[in-house]
Write an enzyme that holds these catalytic residues in place. Structure first.
Site, PDB file in Angstrom:
ATOM      1  N   ARG A  85       8.956  -3.991   0.098  1.00 52.39           N
ATOM      2  CA  ARG A  85       8.499  -3.024  -0.830  1.00 52.39           C
ATOM      3  C   ARG A  85       8.975  -1.706   0.064  1.00 52.39           C
ATOM      4  O   ARG A  85       9.600  -0.778  -0.715  1.00 52.39           O
ATOM      5  CB  ARG A  85       7.254  -2.671  -1.016  1.00 52.39           C
ATOM      6  CG  ARG A  85       6.830  -1.533  -1.907  1.00 52.39           C
ATOM      7  CD  ARG A  85       5.239  -1.707  -2.504  1.00 52.39           C
ATOM      8  NE  ARG A  85       4.478  -1.505  -1.256  1.00 52.39           N
ATOM      9  CZ  ARG A  85       3.150  -1.662  -1.332  1.00 52.39           C
ATOM     10  NH1 ARG A  85       2.641  -1.921  -2.490  1.00 52.39           N
ATOM     11  NH2 ARG A  85       2.237  -1.477  -0.176  1.00 52.39           N
ATOM     12  N   LYS A 145       6.736   4.115  -2.927  1.00 53.02           N
ATOM     13  CA  LYS A 145       5.570   4.736  -1.697  1.00 53.02           C
ATOM     14  C   LYS A 145       6.468   5.714  -0.856  1.00 53.02           C
ATOM     15  O   LYS A 145       6.580   5.291   0.387  1.00 53.02           O
ATOM     16  CB  LYS A 145       5.357   3.396  -0.972  1.00 53.02           C
ATOM     17  CG  LYS A 145       3.952   3.585  -0.353  1.00 53.02           C
ATOM     18  CD  LYS A 145       3.311   2.260  -0.201  1.00 53.02           C
ATOM     19  CE  LYS A 145       2.114   2.549   0.829  1.00 53.02           C
ATOM     20  NZ  LYS A 145       0.814   3.246   0.220  1.00 53.02           N
ATOM     21  N   GLU A 195      -4.187   2.995 -11.993  1.00 54.40           N
ATOM     22  CA  GLU A 195      -4.447   2.616 -10.608  1.00 54.40           C
ATOM     23  C   GLU A 195      -5.331   3.736  -9.835  1.00 54.40           C
ATOM     24  O   GLU A 195      -5.392   4.610 -10.568  1.00 54.40           O
ATOM     25  CB  GLU A 195      -3.017   2.326  -9.387  1.00 54.40           C
ATOM     26  CG  GLU A 195      -2.223   3.702  -9.462  1.00 54.40           C
ATOM     27  CD  GLU A 195      -1.121   3.510  -8.540  1.00 54.40           C
ATOM     28  OE1 GLU A 195      -0.752   2.584  -7.981  1.00 54.40           O
ATOM     29  OE2 GLU A 195      -0.131   4.563  -8.886  1.00 54.40           O
TER      30      GLU A 195
END
Ligand SMILES: Cc1ncc(COP(=O)(O)O)c(C=O)c1O
Length: 264
Positions: free
Chosen positions: A51, A145, A178
């Site tokens: 990721r 991210k 989230e």
């Protein structure tokens, strides 16, 4: 701390610094990821590194080393820290060079990593949450991210101001998204484990691991099914169980949402 600027690991906190002309500092041009250190083991490091590289590609930052070197540095740093329970957090930055917006004047990208002691046994009692009023990031930025966590920070501070543990984002279609640094999961009254889709939020490594492990609970008869689905706020608040899932926890039961209990 590891720093590619120093070219090694430093153990003296006074040396654990990032240059002010690093574009991650003054422009937010950086990405990061976090893996759990549990009982002396790095949990799911490869999924986190995958990721990390996906985020780096969106941010147009090429790592200064190949993946195998990044991985080896992180393992060596964790061993050197002697930390048995904590967090390994690492950043890829456009690097130091100047104070422009563009990173074209930065001679090389930079890689930093740190080990942070953390106690994962804190959340067993369950936590209270609120619905966030802070706007969510758009999907491109929510699925990457990057170090641009201002919305996440404001969502967290809003929760703390209301004496809650964290807040929950609801997307523009009214579906559960989230938390500020964790995903959510539900168990409905049909005993199905329901996970929000990852198209507008960060694809959590911990949540993916939960989905991999949950079939064991189906075999034991505790769950009937595991599925991803859009879940409205009304459905979510009526769930039998709800939880936060993420590398900072790794799981925290949610027992109250906007002042009302979840399940029993
Ligand atoms: C916004 C956000 N969502 C979800 C997560 C959970 O992801 P993971 O389970 O990979 O830690 C995190 C933490 O990394 C996060 O910052």
């Amino acid at each position: 701390m590891y720093s590619s600027i120093f070219g090694g690991i430093v153990l003296d906190p006074i040396m654990m610094m990032i240059p002010i002309d690093d574009h991650m500092v003054h422009r937010g041009h950086g990405v990061f990821d976090t893996a759990i250190i549990f009982d002396g083991f790095l949990y799911g490091l490869d999924a986190h590194l995958d990721r990390f590289l996906r985020s780096a590609s969106v941010a147009k930052i090429s790592p200064p080393f190949p993946l195998s070197t990044l991985r080896s540095i992180l393992i060596q740093l964790t061993a050197k820290s002697k930390c048995k329970n904590g967090t390994l957090r690492y950043w890829l930055s456009a690097g130091p060079g100047n104070f422009s917006l563009s990173s074209s004047g930065c001679p090389t990208t930079a890689f930093y990593a740190i080990v942070i002691k953390h106690d994962f046994s804190l959340w067993k009692e369950g936590v209270k949450v609120i619905t966030s009023s802070i706007p969510m990031k758009t999907p491109l930025f929510a699925t990457t991210k990057s170090v641009n966590y201002l919305p996440n920070v404001l969502a967290q501070l809003e929760a703390e101001e209301k004496k809650a543990f964290a807040s929950i984002w609801v997307d523009d279609e009214g579906y559960i998204a989230e938390g500020p640094n964790m995903n959510v999961a539900f168990v409905n009254h049909e005993r199905e484990l329901v996970i929000p889709k990852f198209d507008k939020i960060l694809a959590g490594c911990t949540e993916n691991r939960l989905v991999e492990l949950a079939p064991k609970l189906i075999d034991k008869g505790h769950l009937k099914a595991v599925r991803t689905a859009d879940t409205s706020i009304e459905e979510a608040k009526a769930a039998a169980e709800m939880m936060f899932v993420g590398s900072s926890l790794p799981i925290a039961p949610i027992i109250m949402w906007d002042g009302k209990p979840i399940g029993n």
